[in-house]
Design a protein around this motif. Structure first.
Motif, PDB file in Angstrom:
ATOM      1  N   LEU A 162       0.829  -1.209   0.000  1.00 37.87           N
ATOM      2  CA  LEU A 162       0.000   0.000   0.000  1.00 37.87           C
ATOM      3  C   LEU A 162       0.862   1.257   0.000  1.00 37.87           C
ATOM      4  N   LEU A 163       1.912   1.248   0.798  1.00 38.73           N
ATOM      5  CA  LEU A 163       2.803   2.405   0.826  1.00 38.73           C
ATOM      6  C   LEU A 163       3.427   2.654  -0.538  1.00 38.73           C
ATOM      7  N   ILE A 164       3.883   1.597  -1.177  1.00 37.28           N
ATOM      8  CA  ILE A 164       4.503   1.733  -2.490  1.00 37.28           C
ATOM      9  C   ILE A 164       3.477   2.235  -3.508  1.00 37.28           C
ATOM     10  N   ALA A 165       2.277   1.695  -3.450  1.00 38.68           N
ATOM     11  CA  ALA A 165       1.241   2.079  -4.405  1.00 38.68           C
ATOM     12  C   ALA A 165       0.846   3.545  -4.264  1.00 38.68           C
ATOM     13  N   HIS A 166       0.894   4.065  -3.053  1.00 39.73           N
ATOM     14  CA  HIS A 166       0.415   5.431  -2.812  1.00 39.73           C
ATOM     15  C   HIS A 166       1.531   6.449  -2.598  1.00 39.73           C
ATOM     16  N   ARG A 167       2.780   6.038  -2.737  1.00 40.32           N
ATOM     17  CA  ARG A 167       3.899   6.946  -2.490  1.00 40.32           C
ATOM     18  C   ARG A 167       3.831   8.179  -3.393  1.00 40.32           C
ATOM     19  N   GLU A 168       3.605   7.965  -4.691  1.00 41.25           N
ATOM     20  CA  GLU A 168       3.578   9.082  -5.632  1.00 41.25           C
ATOM     21  C   GLU A 168       2.401  10.017  -5.337  1.00 41.25           C
ATOM     22  N   THR A 169       1.246   9.445  -5.028  1.00 37.80           N
ATOM     23  CA  THR A 169       0.076  10.269  -4.710  1.00 37.80           C
ATOM     24  C   THR A 169       0.339  11.108  -3.466  1.00 37.80           C
ATOM     25  N   ALA A 170       0.924  10.493  -2.451  1.00 43.88           N
ATOM     26  CA  ALA A 170       1.220  11.226  -1.225  1.00 43.88           C
ATOM     27  C   ALA A 170       2.233  12.340  -1.480  1.00 43.88           C
ATOM     28  N   ALA A 171       3.244  12.059  -2.277  1.00 46.59           N
ATOM     29  CA  ALA A 171       4.248  13.085  -2.586  1.00 46.59           C
ATOM     30  C   ALA A 171       3.607  14.243  -3.349  1.00 46.59           C
ATOM     31  N   ARG A 172       2.730  13.910  -4.283  1.00 48.27           N
ATOM     32  CA  ARG A 172       2.043  14.952  -5.048  1.00 48.27           C
ATOM     33  C   ARG A 172       1.183  15.816  -4.119  1.00 48.27           C
ATOM     34  N   GLN A 173       0.475  15.180  -3.192  1.00 51.62           N
ATOM     35  CA  GLN A 173      -0.375  15.932  -2.263  1.00 51.62           C
ATOM     36  C   GLN A 173       0.471  16.822  -1.348  1.00 51.62           C
ATOM     37  N   ARG A 174       1.622  16.324  -0.916  1.00 52.02           N
ATOM     38  CA  ARG A 174       2.501  17.146  -0.080  1.00 52.02           C
ATOM     39  C   ARG A 174       2.977  18.368  -0.851  1.00 52.02           C
ATOM     40  N   ALA A 175       3.311  18.176  -2.125  1.00 55.64           N
ATOM     41  CA  ALA A 175       3.761  19.298  -2.954  1.00 55.64           C
ATOM     42  C   ALA A 175       2.647  20.311  -3.143  1.00 55.64           C
ATOM     43  N   ILE A 176       1.439  19.827  -3.360  1.00 53.08           N
ATOM     44  CA  ILE A 176       0.295  20.731  -3.513  1.00 53.08           C
ATOM     45  C   ILE A 176       0.053  21.483  -2.216  1.00 53.08           C
ATOM     46  N   ALA A 177       0.118  20.762  -1.100  1.00 55.40           N
ATOM     47  CA  ALA A 177      -0.134  21.389   0.204  1.00 55.40           C
ATOM     48  C   ALA A 177       0.912  22.453   0.510  1.00 55.40           C
ATOM     49  N   SER A 178       2.151  22.194   0.129  1.00 51.65           N
ATOM     50  CA  SER A 178       3.199  23.182   0.404  1.00 51.65           C
ATOM     51  C   SER A 178       3.255  24.241  -0.684  1.00 51.65           C
ATOM     52  N   ASP A 179       2.422  24.061  -1.722  1.00 50.11           N
ATOM     53  CA  ASP A 179       2.357  25.012  -2.827  1.00 50.11           C
ATOM     54  C   ASP A 179       3.733  25.215  -3.450  1.00 50.11           C
ATOM     55  N   GLY A 180       4.501  24.135  -3.497  1.00 51.02           N
ATOM     56  CA  GLY A 180       5.853  24.244  -4.034  1.00 51.02           C
ATOM     57  C   GLY A 180       5.898  23.967  -5.519  1.00 51.02           C
ATOM     58  N   ASN A 181       6.709  24.737  -6.206  1.00 51.55           N
ATOM     59  CA  ASN A 181       6.958  24.460  -7.609  1.00 51.55           C
ATOM     60  C   ASN A 181       8.424  24.090  -7.754  1.00 51.55           C
TER      61      ASN A 181
END
Length: 166
Positions: free
Chosen positions: A112-131
Motif C-alpha cells: 500500500l505504501l509503495i502504491a500510494h507513495r507518488e500520490t502522497a508526494a504529489r499531495q505534499r507538494a500541492i499542500a506546500s504550494d511548491g513548484n
C-alpha cells in the motif's frame, strides 16, 4: 436530471415502475452503498430488489452519477478500514493461549505504501504550494548551509597530512 420514458413523456412509466417501492429508496440505497460497497446489501437496506437498483442505474444518468460517487466513498471507507487494521494489527487466537496475539500484515502495508507513495508526494507538494524553482532553491540553501558548516569546522590533525585540500 430526470429521464423521460417513451410512454407519453409524462413520467407515467417511471411512476408505474416505482409503484410499490418505498419512498426515498434511492437515497437509502446510496447511503448503504457508500458505507458497504455492496449492491445486494444496499438493496436489502432500501427494501428493493437488486435488479430494480440496476435498472434505475441504467435508466437514470443522475442516479448513475450518484451511484458512482457512493461507490467511490465506499472504497475510501474500505481503504481507511484496511489502513486501520494494518496500523493496529489484528488479534488472532494463539493455540493453547488464553489471549490472542496481535499480528501485523507488513507485506500488505508495504504494498500500500509503495502504491500510494507518488500520490502522497504529489499531495505534499500541492499542500506546500511548491513548484520546481521553490524546491530547487530550498535544496540549494540546504547545500550552502552544509558547506558553510563544513568550512567552520576546525581542521583535524589528520587534515594537515593531506597537503592542500580545498
Amino acid at each position: 436530471m430526470a429521464v423521460e420514458h417513451r410512454s407519453g413523456g409524462d413520467g407515467s412509466s417511471r411512476k408505474q415502475r416505482n409503484a410499490g417501492l418505498p419512498d426515498g429508496w434511492q437515497d437509502v440505497f446510496l447511503a448503504a452503498l457508500a458505507s458497504t460497497s455492496n449492491v445486494a446489501a444496499s438493496a436489502r437496506e432500501a427494501q428493493v430488489p437488486p435488479a430494480r437498483a440496476y435498472e434505475a442505474r441504467r435508466g437514470d444518468p443522475a442516479f448513475f452519477a450518484r451511484w458512482q460517487a457512493a461507490l467511490c466513498e465506499g472504497y475510501d471507507h474500505l481503504e481507511m478500514q484496511l489502513l486501520q487494521r494494518l496500523r493496529d494489527g489484528e488479534i488472532k487466537p494463539a493455540s493453547g493461549a488464553k489471549r490472542g496475539t496481535r499480528t501485523f500484515d507488513n507485506a500488505t502495508a508495504l504494498r500500500l505504501l509503495i502504491a500510494h507513495r507518488e500520490t502522497a508526494a504529489r499531495q505534499r507538494a500541492i499542500a506546500s504550494d511548491g513548484n520546481a524553482e521553490t524546491v530547487l532553491a530550498a535544496i540549494d540553501a540546504k547545500i550552502e548551509a552544509l558547506r558553510s558548516r563544513a568550512r567552520d569546522l576546525p581542521a583535524s590533525p589528520a587534515d594537515g597530512d593531506q597537503g592542500d585540500a580545498p
